[in-house]
Every structure is written in structure tokens, then in C-alpha cells.
Design an enzyme around this catalytic site. Structure first.
Site, PDB file in Angstrom:
ATOM      1  N   HIS A  27       0.835  -1.210   0.000  1.00 37.89           N
ATOM      2  CA  HIS A  27       0.000   0.000   0.000  1.00 37.89           C
ATOM      3  C   HIS A  27       0.865   1.253   0.000  1.00 37.89           C
ATOM      4  CE1 HIS A  27      -3.659   2.348   1.343  1.00 37.89           C
ATOM      5  NE2 HIS A  27      -2.685   3.162   1.720  1.00 37.89           N
ATOM      6  N   GLU A  28       1.811   1.319   0.927  1.00 34.05           N
ATOM      7  CA  GLU A  28       2.648   2.519   1.036  1.00 34.05           C
ATOM      8  C   GLU A  28       3.603   2.653  -0.148  1.00 34.05           C
ATOM      9  OE1 GLU A  28       2.117   4.875   3.039  1.00 34.05           O
ATOM     10  OE2 GLU A  28       0.637   3.828   4.275  1.00 34.05           O
ATOM     11  N   HIS A  31       1.880   4.172  -3.158  1.00 34.79           N
ATOM     12  CA  HIS A  31       1.783   5.645  -3.110  1.00 34.79           C
ATOM     13  C   HIS A  31       3.069   6.278  -3.644  1.00 34.79           C
ATOM     14  CE1 HIS A  31      -2.036   6.012  -1.163  1.00 34.79           C
ATOM     15  NE2 HIS A  31      -1.653   5.475  -0.011  1.00 34.79           N
TER      16      HIS A  31
END
Length: 217
Positions: A27-28, A31
Site C-alpha cells: 500500500h505505502e 503511493h
């Protein structure tokens, strides 16, 4: 310790550890990767576009709180260290903010599909010794990724959904919504503490789970 079963807790942690670490790490990193694509190399320079969980783990949000909630058997909630994004460095900050914010929840949805496929494979391995652990880990992976996806898509800054909302709104309304960001975390904690968060998320989770049910059908 009351009815607390240490053996059961350890087994639960072992099942959930890998799915949770993958969920927050990808997820990170997503980004940061999308931010770099649109012109901001901040996360890249800081080594945050990485699948190494140690670069993303927050001791409280990634470890302590999820373990505590698992022990209670309640709603699993947590966070990782946010990937730094300098929206001013994006080629079109207001427009590109949407794609940077959406990258995390999209990655969680893709991972949920992957874990569902593992569950499907496990269902076909009758008699195989690791069938049950595979199925349970896949189930945990689906659960944590759908939870993170739905949670992060709530239109509350600084969640991803809040940034998407800011990107979509006209400038005046976007500035008004962005002013909520310093208080967003406290609003989220209040929603969690009053059980309002799970009430909001429950119908959204059922909708998000529909593709998973189709895979497992």
C-alpha cells in the site's frame, strides 16, 4: 487473563502476520511509486518505494495496536508510516493527487484478489497437510486488504479518500475539506471508539467483498 488462550492467539498472529505486512508495505510503496511517476521523487530518495516492511512499520500502528485488537477479537485497525509525498512537486498537483491517493487502496484490492485465489487453491487441496493454514492465511489476506481499502477510501482527510475528494472538488470546496486534515486522525479514533466506524464500514465491506465471493463461488 480470563478466557485468553495464548496458544490460539499465537496461531492467529502467525496466520495474520504475513498478510498484514504485505498489505501495509505494498500500500505505502504504491503511493510512492505513483508519486514518482507523476513527478515527485521524495519517497524514492528516502528509500520508501520498497517492499521491505521495516521501511514502513510504525511500532504502534503496525504492531502494538493490531496485536491488541487481535487479542480482543474485535475490529482490526492500524496504520503504517505514511510515505512522504510533496504534492507541490507533482506535475499537476490537484489532478495527480487523485492517482497518488488511489494507488494504495487499488493495491489492497489487487492483493485481496490474490489472497482469494490462494483460498480457492486451498479449497482444491483436500487431504494436503497445509490446506487449512493456506485457507486461513488467504482469508486473513482478503479481510485485511478489503478493510484497508474501504477504510482508506472514506472521504476524511488525511485518509486516501479525503485526498481523492480534495482532488475532485472545485478549489474553494477542496480548500475547506483540506482544513479537516489536522483533526482527521482524532475523528477516526472517535469513530472507532464509539463503534461508529464499523457501522459505517460494514455495508461498504459487503459491497467490496462481492468480487471475492465470485472468485470463491
Amino acid at each position: 487473563m480470563g478466557d485468553f488462550d495464548l496458544n490460539s492467539f499465537v496461531q492467529t498472529v502467525c496466520i495474520w502476520a504475513i498478510p498484514v505486512l504485505f498489505a501495509i508495505t505494498v500500500h505505502e510503496a504504491a503511493h510512492g511509486y505513483v508519486a514518482r511517476h507523476f513527478g515527485d521523487d521524495t519517497a524514492s530518495r528516502l528509500g520508501r518505494i520498497s517492499l521491505n516492511p521495516l521501511r514502513h512499520i510504525d511500532p504502534i500502528g503496525t504492531v502494538a495496536l493490531p496485536l491488541f485488537l487481535l487479542a480482543l477479537g474485535g475490529f482490526l485497525f492500524g496504520w503504517a508510516k505514511p510515505v512522504p509525498v510533496n504534492f507541490g512537486k507533482l506535475r499537476n498537483p490537484k489532478r495527480d493527487m487523485l492517482w497518488v491517493a488511489a494507488a494504495g487502496p487499488v493495491s489492497n484490492f489487487v492483493m485481496a484478489i490474490g489472497w482469494a485465489l490462494l483460498m480457492k487453491i486451498a479449497l482444491g487441496l483436500e487431504g494436503f497437510g497445509l490446506q487449512e493454514p493456506m485457507f486461513l492465511m488467504g482469508q486473513a489476506g482478503v479481510s485485511i486488504n478489503l478493510t484497508l481499502m474501504v477504510l482508506n477510501l472514506l472521504p476524511l482527510p488525511p485518509l486516501d479518500g479525503g485526498r481523492i475528494l480534495v482532488s475532485l472538488l472545485p478549489m474553494r470546496q477542496a480548500m475547506w475539506v483540506s482544513r479537516i486534515e489536522p483533526y482527521g486522525f482524532f475523528i477516526l479514533i472517535a469513530l472507532l471508539a464509539t463503534n461508529t466506524l464499523s457501522t459505517i464500514m460494514a455495508p461498504l465491506m459487503r459491497i467490496a467483498a462481492m468480487p471475492i465471493m465470485f472468485i470463491l463461488h
